[in-house]
Design a protein around this motif. Structure first.
Motif, PDB file in Angstrom:
ATOM      1  N   ILE A 153      -9.863  -3.380   0.401  1.00  0.00           N
ATOM      2  CA  ILE A 153      -9.496  -2.128  -0.258  1.00  0.00           C
ATOM      3  C   ILE A 153     -10.739  -1.467  -0.809  1.00  0.00           C
ATOM      4  O   ILE A 153     -11.775  -2.098  -1.045  1.00  0.00           O
ATOM      5  CB  ILE A 153      -8.452  -2.340  -1.366  1.00  0.00           C
ATOM      6  N   ILE A 175      -1.512  -1.485  -3.984  1.00  0.00           N
ATOM      7  CA  ILE A 175      -2.594  -0.519  -3.909  1.00  0.00           C
ATOM      8  C   ILE A 175      -1.948   0.846  -3.803  1.00  0.00           C
ATOM      9  O   ILE A 175      -1.223   1.132  -2.847  1.00  0.00           O
ATOM     10  CB  ILE A 175      -3.501  -0.785  -2.680  1.00  0.00           C
ATOM     11  N   PHE A 200       0.870  -1.168   0.000  1.00  0.00           N
ATOM     12  CA  PHE A 200       0.000   0.000   0.000  1.00  0.00           C
ATOM     13  C   PHE A 200       0.907   1.218   0.000  1.00  0.00           C
ATOM     14  O   PHE A 200       1.726   1.396   0.914  1.00  0.00           O
ATOM     15  CB  PHE A 200      -0.888  -0.031   1.261  1.00  0.00           C
ATOM     16  N   VAL A 244      -6.399   1.041   1.274  1.00  0.00           N
ATOM     17  CA  VAL A 244      -6.694  -0.075   2.179  1.00  0.00           C
ATOM     18  C   VAL A 244      -7.579   0.475   3.283  1.00  0.00           C
ATOM     19  O   VAL A 244      -7.234   1.459   3.935  1.00  0.00           O
ATOM     20  CB  VAL A 244      -5.402  -0.664   2.768  1.00  0.00           C
TER      21      VAL A 244
END
Lengths: 979, 90, 416
Positions: A384, A350, A326, A370
């Motif tokens: 997510i 992400i 992330f 997230v």
């Protein structure tokens, strides 16, 4: 096993067994405890402070807030060790802390369920009723949950040391910038110290797959280190953390010399605390990755993205099976790229940035966040949020990157504030934050390897120029030069769960919001109210996020919001190292008198008097109690002769044409008219009119005086005389030197003292030939001695001084002679009895609050001259008739007990502060008089002689009626002195 | 902190003992009266900024020094022997 | 909003959204009855008691930074009333009594932890001095026990009794002494004062005084001119600077005192202990950190930070006294500016300027004094007369010679 088959900077030939939670594991040389545990799939290693949440390893460095363990056993038990920096060694024993009964099942995790009521500062709002419950119930409960690890509670017998080091240039951090700076400076001839907290030099280079000059960056680091090690003007200090910056180019540094070695395998100290004095310094301390706050971001398995690269690249450990990242920046993608290259499965990257692009072949979800996680003792899945809605991704490891914060700490230790740089969304050190220190590399915001190398070289060139050295031309190595590309993103909003900022202290975004709501909006208020950044990591990973959130809520920019204060040390320093040599006798120097060995032979108990040791008494075989010895010795002096070592009294030699004038100014009585060969009692005042010290002044020649001071006052008086001479009256021709150590001096007191002294002298002293207060030079055996006819006992007495090397021989001689005369040695206790019987004062009376007149010495203050303290001693309160004055006390009733420190009251009045009449300064039992006596400071005391006063000791519940008498209990006219 | 002793060179401040304002050099004469002495003994400018003060090289050469120092930054601007200062005055 | 366990639970169930600001952020008005300069412990306490006891509510507290940002937020939190001399004895006794009910008074838990304070003695002479002090404490009506070495050993077996350079001969224990949560004291008084109508004005530095014909009319600030009938100074640490703006020349030097805290540890030190020979004292906070300190660095300073010699000396003393501390790690060090007077005791008095009142010179005794100081200073400002427990804290005592010199070191502030 999650050890990768190849790679890493570990030595696979050296397998090292260690235990964690009682279970034995094997790691490799080069592993930290964290990497070795991850390699064994141990993810749960700790519990958090407040909510006892299960915690794993977050980082790969000293900024670690979670993975703290207790290491060692017995007196070497060491709590709160960062698993991420602790090297494993054969037989290392580590345990989890702050959990009961165990790490997996911790009863105190109940706190986590009560979290809604345990928000920031909740304890300020409750536990107040009923009032006694705070002390009896609430506080003990709170206290029981305090702290993380526990000390052993027994004396630490580990060895620690301290050192001073000096250099032209201190380079802090041996990453690319530090190595480059050290190289440039060293080649040009500077004395360089290169210090790094890690056991490998190279910094981030060891965690990356970059190349420098077409070789792996970590190899370049090794090569550079080897080149530096060849140079005599370079000292590379590994395992050395520069912990603090102090004034004048002084740096504190902790070297962990043998914490990575099994105990018993070496004789090195555990640690050395260094004081490094550097003409210049380069701060190449790198940067610390910062998290992004999101709901459930504290589970074991959630780690910093850069730390994942460390574990994979440096330690060859796979931190998970299905790994996600992330990020809000390109650096997070490097983690995915490197991990994929190492054969690990990337579940997803992400990226909060909608336009983000993948570095390699892995699933990328751009413009997503997230928002939640699952997995009680370790991460199992993340949730997510994308434009399309929520989505769960199975993942047992998540790397998080919110960008990198330059490690500005040291640059702020002298009060400078860091400055904000928008391009990297982080604070960097201010220019000239510390005189003589320049930041370089990532610490200065240069985040690429090429940038770091260049800025390290440039910083060194700047230092060379400042020190007048010509730089040697070095071509910069080639390296990656990727720009820092990030979009600031601090926390995922809109979620339901708690999003952690400070992992160790369990401070969440909600706590910061609460601080805002309650108007604790200044960063300092927020910190103090929520305890954010106050844990063992001092918020290295937490602070920025919290600042940013507070800035968001107040509508201010981050630089307007400001930072809290960075204070030493950068990482915690053991008291054992800071206080090295403080244990036991090492705490202060020991000063021994010439008779020390002799008294030891006689079994005399030694008492601490300032730094000196002096005998309390010299026991005879049949004596069971100190009083028996003391009484015998005191009576012995009064009856025959006693010998005592008075070397400890300060002795100051004053010489010069103006010596007499000088002494007239520093003593309140006149000295200049003292004839040669005579001694006078002298009283020194402070400039505020209070008595400073007393002693004798002997005139050995027209321009030569020797002063004595009290034992305790020697240093102070010498410094004072030097002040007077150098600062006040440098025009006077006078020289001052301490001769306390140069002369051994002994008191010979008692009616047979002349007989004893005469036994030593070729030319005997006749009656009247060497009167009271005479002084002169005599020959004793091989040496010239100084003889003084002075007395601190009220008896006919002498003091003999000989050069110190003859001191012990003279002590033995005097003792032998005294014994033949029916006398012997006397100690401090008897000395005290003798002086009290005579009403002589010590620092028990001269306590810094008394005037000469209080002591009955007002007439010594000479009217016809100026002297130190004269003007101020005329202040009204210093001349008031009801001041406390020195008197003697003796018991007047049936009860005979007198206590030092007891206060005095008029009989019949209640013994309260308002009725306080004074106190007893010293007391003893007088064997000569057969009852206790005391000296006291009593209101208007001299006018009350003959009256009674009540001594009350509340502490020991004793009340004694006393008669007030003159301070001299014995021979008030001084006939014994003068016979 | 490091103090550049004119006799010994730059030394760690732990070798020195601090006394206070350099106004103590100018001890009033008796004829200036008690008020002047009161001011000398008790009153201090105590500036936040550059101040002149007395240090004693107690664990060194035992020279008394006049140090100009900034109390906000601890930066030392100059160090002289107090005896020299005093001689200039008298 | 009144605080209670019920409120904590009720708000907890509501997501803690119901809590209100602990104080307002008022704009400074052009005129107040009383201005207090300095929003630290003493200033906030003064404002609180002015409003609470004397009904003087048209009061502003002017703070140049954030509330409680001075020494009240950077001390070692020791609270005690174990002084030896007349003048200090009654004042600190009064203050300790106020401490004991402060949480209830303020409806704010200041976490007073009365776990005792032990001062150690290392010679017969020091034992006598302890006895003198202990008797004074009793004569004032407070508690003290004189402990022999064996008693000390029974209570604190982890001290070094067997190898010490300066063996422990005994000590003086005051059970009612202890520690408190320092920030909470500032916040509690701030909240209390705010609720009574006092304006707490942060980020407002006083830059000058308006004085005419020997009478104060108001102050100039970074947020404009503010008029007042009376102005009280509670700016210990910076008294000289602020005093100079009003033409006051003070018997004060500013010194740095460092303090230290270790990483959090499970409870092991139950009382405050001070080591007379080593200038070291230590306590353990309710959070687990060992809070310790020692002597002044020794030189004048406004820098709020110190240097290594004292950092090391204090640690050496710690190891000398408690060799079990070797593995405890110093987590943070900081410095406070001490308003050191020439006799080591504070000043609470009128000044030669009518309407200007002075409270300062707290040396390193300011934290334990906070409620007492606020109470007696409010009394002085409201009535024009010294409170009976503070009447020795006169500003002219240096002229008259009525000094209160606990250490007996005279006009050398760095030795007090």
């Amino acid at each position: 096993m999650s050890r990768l088959a190849t790679g890493g900077q570990i030595d696979r030939t050296q397998r090292i067994p260690f235990t964690f939670q009682g279970q034995t594991y094997l790691g490799y040389r080069g592993d930290t405890l964290a990497s070795a545990l991850l390699a064994q799939d141990v993810r749960l290693v700790a519990r958090s402070f407040k909510y006892h949440r299960p915690r794993g390893i977050l980082t790969a460095g000293s900024e670690e807030p979670n993975a703290l363990v207790t290491i060692g056993t017995g007196d070497q038990l060491t709590p709160n060790c960062r698993a991420t920096t602790q090297e494993i060694y054969h037989g290392l024993v580590a345990r989890a802390q702050n959990c009961f009964p165990g790490l997996r099942f911790d009863l105190m995790a109940l706190n986590d369920l009560l979290a809604p009521f345990f928000g920031a500062g909740f304890y300020y709002k409750t536990f107040m009723w009923p009032r006694p419950f705070w002390r009896r119930v609430y506080e003990p409960l709170i206290r029981r949950s305090a702290g993380l690890g526990a000390l052993s509670g027994v004396a630490d017998d580990g060895r620690y040391d301290k050192g001073f080091a000096h250099c032209d240039l201190l380079v802090i951090g041996a990453g690319p910038a530090g190595l480059m700076a050290a190289q440039v400076a060293a080649r040009a001839g500077l004395d360089v110290i290169l210090a790094d907290e890690d056991f490998l030099v190279g910094g981030r280079l060891n965690s990356e797959t970059h190349e420098i000059d077409a070789m792996p960056a970590s190899r370049w680091a090794v090569k550079t280190r080897a080149a530096l090690a060849q140079m005599e003007n370079v000292r590379v200090m590994r395992r050395t953390t520069v912990t603090g910056v102090y004034d004048g180019g002084t740096y504190g540094a902790l070297e962990r010399v043998s914490e990575h070695l099994p105990s018993g395998s070496h004789d090195a100290p555990l640690q050395i605390f260094w004081r490094i004095v550097a003409r210049r310094a380069i701060l190449a301390s790198g940067a610390t990755e910062r998290p992004i706050a999101f709901a459930g971001n504290d589970r074991p398995g959630i780690m910093m993205a850069g730390a994942l690269r460390s574990y994979v690249n440096r330690f060859a450990v796979a931190p998970g099976r299905r790994i996600s990242v992330f990020t809000n920046n390109d650096d997070g993608h490097r983690t995915a790229y490197d991990l994929a290259a190492a054969g690990l499965q990337i579940a997803a990257v992400i990226d909060t940035r909608p336009e983000a692009r993948a570095l390699g072949d892995y699933p990328l979800i751009s413009g997503a966040q997230v928002v939640g996680t699952r997995g009680r003792l370790g991460l199992r899945a993340i949730t997510i949020r994308t434009a399309g809605g929520l989505q769960e991704i199975a993942s047992d490891c998540l790397g998080v990157s919110g960008g990198w914060n330059p490690a500005v700490h040291l640059s702020c230790h002298l009060n400078a504030r860091p400055v904000w740089r928008d391009d990297i969304a982080a604070f960097v050190p201010a220019e000239a934050a510390v005189p003589g220190l320049i930041a370089a590399g990532a610490a200065a915001g240069e985040m690429s390897t090429a940038g770091a190398l260049k800025s390290g070289a440039h910083a060194a060139a700047t230092v060379l120029k400042a020190l007048g050295k010509r730089p040697v031309q070095l071509t910069l190595p080639r390296a990656e030069d990727a720009p820092m590309a990030l979009e600031p993103f601090w926390h995922v909003g809109g979620g339901r769960g708690r999003a952690w900022l400070d992992f160790q202290n369990d401070v969440t975004v909600k706590d910061v919001e609460l601080a805002y709501r309650e108007n604790f909006r200044s960063v300092e208020h927020m910190k103090r109210y929520t305890t954010l950044g106050m844990a063992t990591d001092q918020g290295k990973t937490a602070n920025m996020g919290a600042l940013a959130i507070m800035a968001e809520m107040t509508g201010k920019s981050i630089p307007e919001t400001g930072t809290t204060t960075f204070r030493p040390p950068y990482t915690p320093v053991p008291l054992g190292a800071l206080g090295a040599h403080g244990r036991g006798k090492g705490f202060a120097p020991e000063r021994l008198t010439p008779s020390h060995a002799l008294l030891g032979e006689m079994g005399a108990p030694m008492l601490e008097v300032g730094l000196w040791y002096r005998p309390g008494w010299v026991p005879h075989a049949n004596e069971r109690h100190w009083r028996q010895s003391c009484d015998r010795e005191a009576l012995m002096v009064r009856a025959s002769v006693g010998v005592s070592d008075v070397t400890t009294l300060g002795k100051i030699d004053v010489q010069g044409r103006d010596a007499g004038r000088f002494l007239d100014r520093v003593y309140c009585n006149t000295i200049s008219n003292l004839p040669v060969g005579r001694v006078r009692y002298g009283l020194m005042l402070r400039e505020d009119g209070m008595v400073m010290d007393d002693g004798t002044v002997a005139r050995l020649g027209a321009r030569h005086f020797v002063l004595t001071t009290t034992t305790g006052g020697a240093d102070m008086v010498l410094a004072h005389l030097e002040f007077c001479q150098q600062v006040l009256w440098p025009d006077l021709d006078v020289a001052i030197v301490s001769v306390t150590e140069q002369w051994a001096q002994f008191a010979i007191a008692g009616p047979k003292s002349r007989a004893l002294v005469n036994g030593l002298l070729r030319r005997k002293l006749g009656v009247g030939a060497f009167p009271f207060m005479a002084c002169g030079t005599v020959r004793i055996g091989p040496t010239t001695a100084r003889l003084f006819r002075i007395s601190y006992s009220g008896e006919h007495a002498y003091e003999i001084a000989v050069p110190a090397r003859y001191g012990e021989a003279l002590a033995r001689l005097l003792l032998a002679r005294a014994r033949t005369l029916g006398g012997g040695w006397y100690g401090m206790e008897a000395l005290n009895v003798l002086r009290l019987e005579k009403g002589y004062v010590t620092h028990a009376e001269i306590d810094g609050r008394v005037t000469a007149d209080d002591l009955g010495m007002g007439r010594m203050m000479a009217a016809g001259k100026d002297y130190i303290g004269k003007a101020m001693s005329t202040r009204p309160a210093l001349c008031a008739p009801d001041r406390e004055q020195l008197v003697g006390l003796k018991p007047a009733g049936a009860l005979k007990r007198l206590h030092g420190g007891a206060h005095l009251f008029n009989p019949g009045q209640t013994p309260t502060r308002e009725n306080d009449q004074g106190h007893i300064t010293s007391q003893c039992f007088s064997p000569h008089l057969g009852h206790p006596i005391a000296l006291a400071l009593l209101r208007g005391g001299r006018a009350r002689i003959g009256q009674n006063i009540l001594m009350v000791d509340h502490l020991r519940q004793v009340e004694t009626l006393c008669e007030i008498c003159p301070p001299a209990f014995l021979d008030p006219k001084g006939e014994r002195l003068r016979d | 902190m490091r103090i550049n002793c004119p006799l010994c060179g730059a030394r760690d401040s732990r070798e020195f003992h601090y006394r206070g304002s350099a106004k103590l050099i100018d001890r009033p004469l008796p004829e200036q009266g008690r008020a002047a002495m009161f001011d000398y003994v008790y009153i201090r400018d105590n500036p936040a900024g550059v101040t002149r003060e007395l240090w004693h090289h107690r664990n060194g050469c035992r020279a008394w020094l006049v140090v100009a120092r900034d109390t906000t930054s601890h930066k030392i601007l100059s160090v002289e022997l107090a005896a020299d200062r005093g001689r200039v005055r008298s | 909003m009144r605080y209670s366990a019920f409120k904590v639970i009720w708000n907890g169930l509501g997501g803690n959204r119901g809590w209100k600001p602990v104080w307002r952020n008022p704009q400074p008005r052009s005129r107040y009855d009383v201005i207090i300069i300095g929003g630290g412990g003493h200033g906030l306490a003064t404002a609180y008691y002015l409003a609470k006891k004397y009904g003087v509510t048209n009061v502003a507290v002017l703070e140049r930074g954030y509330l409680g940002g001075g020494n009240v937020g950077r001390n070692t939190t020791v609270v005690r009333a174990n002084y030896m001399l007349d003048g200090n004895s009654q004042f600190y006794s009064h203050s300790l009594k106020l401490w004991e009910t402060l949480a209830q008074e303020l409806n704010y838990n200041v976490m007073l932890s009365q776990r005792g304070c032990l001062m150690l003695a290392h010679s017969d002479g020091q034992m006598d001095a302890m006895a003198r002090r202990g008797n004074m404490i009793h004569m004032q009506g407070d508690d003290a026990e004189l402990w022999e070495a064996a008693t000390v050993r029974r209570h604190l077996p982890y001290l070094d009794f067997d190898n010490a350079r300066f063996p422990i001969r005994g000590g003086l224990m005051q059970w009612r002494a202890g520690t408190a949560r320092h920030d909470a004291v500032a916040w509690g008084f701030a909240r209390g004062a705010d609720r009574l109508g006092v304006d707490l004005i942060q980020n407002c530095a006083v830059t000058g005084f308006h004085i005419r014909n020997g009478r104060v009319l108001g102050v100039e600030t970074t947020r404009g001119t503010i008029a007042a009938d009376k102005v009280g100074m509670t700016v210990a640490g910076r008294s000289s600077e602020v005093g100079q703006m009003a033409g006051l020349r003070l018997p004060i030097e500013s010194h740095v005192l460092q303090a230290f805290v270790t990483e959090g540890l499970k409870p092991l030190i139950d009382t405050v202990v001070s080591f007379g020979m080593g200038h070291f004292y230590i306590s353990q906070s309710d959070k687990g950190g060992l809070v310790y300190g020692g002597d002044l660095d020794g030189y004048n300073s406004y820098a709020q930070r110190g240097n290594l010699p004292m950092v090391e000396h204090v640690a050496e003393a710690g190891m000398a006294l408690m060799p079990m501390l070797g593995k405890a790690r110093m987590l943070r060090s900081w410095g406070g500016i001490m308003d050191m007077t020439m006799d080591g005791s504070p000043i609470i008095d009128k000044t030669p300027i009518e309407g200007l009142y002075f409270n300062g010179g707290w040396c390193y005794g300011g934290f334990k004094a906070v409620p007492g100081s606020g109470d007696v200073f409010a009394h002085l400002i409201a009535t024009g007369r010294s409170h009976e427990v503070a009447e020795k804290y006169r500003i002219d005592r240096f002229q008259t010679g009525d000094l209160i010199d606990e250490e007996g070191t005279g006009a050398t502030p760095n030795l007090h």
